[in-house]
Scaffold this motif. Structure first.
Motif, PDB file in Angstrom:
ATOM      1  N   ASP B   5       0.856  -1.176   0.000  1.00  0.00           N
ATOM      2  CA  ASP B   5       0.000   0.000   0.000  1.00  0.00           C
ATOM      3  C   ASP B   5       0.904   1.242   0.000  1.00  0.00           C
ATOM      4  O   ASP B   5       1.796   1.369   0.838  1.00  0.00           O
ATOM      5  N   LEU B   8       1.031   3.074   3.269  1.00  0.00           N
ATOM      6  CA  LEU B   8       1.827   2.370   4.286  1.00  0.00           C
ATOM      7  C   LEU B   8       3.310   2.605   4.028  1.00  0.00           C
ATOM      8  O   LEU B   8       4.087   2.871   4.937  1.00  0.00           O
ATOM      9  N   SER B  11       4.437   5.989   5.054  1.00  0.00           N
ATOM     10  CA  SER B  11       4.593   6.093   6.507  1.00  0.00           C
ATOM     11  C   SER B  11       5.884   5.420   6.948  1.00  0.00           C
ATOM     12  O   SER B  11       6.622   5.927   7.795  1.00  0.00           O
ATOM     13  N   ALA B  12       6.141   4.260   6.361  1.00  0.00           N
ATOM     14  CA  ALA B  12       7.360   3.530   6.719  1.00  0.00           C
ATOM     15  C   ALA B  12       8.591   4.358   6.366  1.00  0.00           C
ATOM     16  O   ALA B  12       9.554   4.412   7.133  1.00  0.00           O
ATOM     17  N   TYR B  15       9.321   6.902   8.914  1.00  0.00           N
ATOM     18  CA  TYR B  15      10.050   6.348  10.057  1.00  0.00           C
ATOM     19  C   TYR B  15      11.523   6.267   9.747  1.00  0.00           C
ATOM     20  O   TYR B  15      12.375   6.614  10.537  1.00  0.00           O
ATOM     21  N   HIS B  31       7.187  -3.593   5.197  1.00  0.00           N
ATOM     22  CA  HIS B  31       6.863  -3.004   3.906  1.00  0.00           C
ATOM     23  C   HIS B  31       8.057  -2.357   3.214  1.00  0.00           C
ATOM     24  O   HIS B  31       7.926  -1.838   2.127  1.00  0.00           O
TER      25      HIS B  31
END
Lengths: 328, 66
Positions: B5, B8, B11-12, B15, B31
């Protein structure tokens, strides 16, 4: 009499007193209302002394209520003091030194040493805060104080992935980063300490090897997926999609659950956080070890993480707390 | 293989950025186990962090727990 028994006794007595006092106040209000209503009748019928006695009784009731309030407050303070002494004992048991602030020039001139000292102070402060945190289960705090805090830290400036080495019995992590961990301060530290407790608490075996713990993890995972399937009337794949979305809404609070759900579903029900599938494939029993460490980090962590673990793994979480008691 | 996704993944990557050259401590974002991860590792290697590859592969000691 143990402290824990004293806490619960004090809590019960305080609850009873508060309840009794509320009841007394309600009765007093009703009596007061009645007394006002009947004041005229007492006067007209020549029973004024009865009205005076009633008023006096009302005053006495108010005084008793005040006294009960004072006793409740005193008992509350006693309970807090008892709790402080108890947590002081935990900190002493954990062997955590008192912070010392050295402002001598050698630190002022050496920025690195000062930073290192500050990090160490922040670590001590955070661990002590955890030991005093009322929301953290007592068993977890006591196990940390008696065993976890004795964990050897081979490096607190390790730039690789934090880990526990079972053969050498040490952990390596990066303190500076861990103090600012997105899942809450010292998340990695408590995770690795969880591994250490798992390995060292029981002679000749690991706590996480407990058969019912592993079964509970699998069953909870299956049940959760089934409950989502039922809620959305969808297939298993559809349920995994919804679970991933759910985890994305609270990425960091669900980190521990994400890790273990990911391990048990081949990554199908995983949020952002988790070990790699290659890691799980190397040893099929790793999910139990990691679940134990994740649960320990969650219970010692910020508010919401333990609740998240319970949300996905209610049975396994209960079994985890029972296993933790064996470490005492 | 899981369908990645984009949200996702973004977002990863956030991080990853937050941790500079390091992968998030302890846990590795699943991911990222594709081209993005490879690119990130290549970048780290370029910055002299070639030990990261070994870390990601789990090192040479099977007993170590992350």
């Amino acid at each position: 009499m143990s402290n824990r028994f004293s806490f619960s006794t004090a809590d019960e007595v305080i609850t009873l007193l508060v309840s009794a006092n509320e009841h007394l106040r309600e009765q007093n209000q009703q009596l007061s209302f009645l007394s006002c209503q009947m004041a005229g009748a007492f006067r007209d019928s020549g029973y004024e002394p009865l009205g005076t006695s009633m008023a006096s009784a009302l005053l006495n009731c108010e005084e008793i209520s005040k006294q009960i309030g004072l006793i409740t407050a005193a008992l509350g303070r006693y309970r807090e003091e008892l709790y402080r002494l108890y947590t002081d004992g935990l900190i002493q048991k954990a062997g955590l030194p008192e912070p010392t602030y050295d402002n001598s020039p050698r630190f002022g001139q050496n920025g690195e040493a000062l930073e290192q000292q500050n990090r160490q102070l922040a670590f001590l402060s955070e661990v002590k805060h955890r030991l005093r945190e009322k929301d953290i289960p007592t068993t977890a705090r006591e196990v940390y104080a008696s065993l976890g805090s004795k964990c050897t830290v081979a490096s607190n400036a390790y730039t690789g992935t934090a880990h526990y080495h079972p053969k050498k019995q040490y952990i390596k992590f990066h303190l500076e980063s861990d103090l600012q961990h997105p899942c809450g301060p010292l998340s990695s530290y408590f995770h690795e300490v969880g591994h250490m407790i798992d390995f060292q608490a029981r002679d000749g075996g690991r706590l996480s090897s407990d058969a019912s713990f592993g079964e509970a993890l699998r069953a909870d995972c299956r049940n959760y997926i089934a409950s989502v399937q039922k809620r959305y009337a969808c297939s298993e794949d559809g349920a995994c999609f919804h679970i991933r979305q759910e985890m994305m809404r609270c990425v960091n609070l669900y980190a521990d659950a994400s890790d273990i759900m990911g391990a048990l579903t081949g990554g199908a029900c995983q949020g952002i956080w988790g070990h790699s599938q290659e890691y799980w494939q190397k040893d099929p029993d790793r999910f139990r070890r990691e679940a134990f460490a994740c649960f320990f980090s969650a219970v010692m962590g910020i508010q919401g993480r333990a609740e998240a673990v319970q949300h996905f793994f209610p049975t396994a979480y209960r079994r985890f707390l029972e296993l933790l008691k064996e470490a005492l | 293989m899981i369908q990645i996704d984009e949200q996702l993944l973004a977002s990863a990557e956030d991080y990853f950025q937050a941790f500079g050259h390091m992968l998030p401590l302890r846990m590795l974002p699943l991911h990222l186990s594709n081209e993005t991860l490879c690119a990130q590792i290549a970048d780290c290697i370029a910055r002299g962090k070639d030990d990261l590859t070994e870390q990601y592969c789990g090192g040479d000691d099977e007993d170590i727990l992350y």
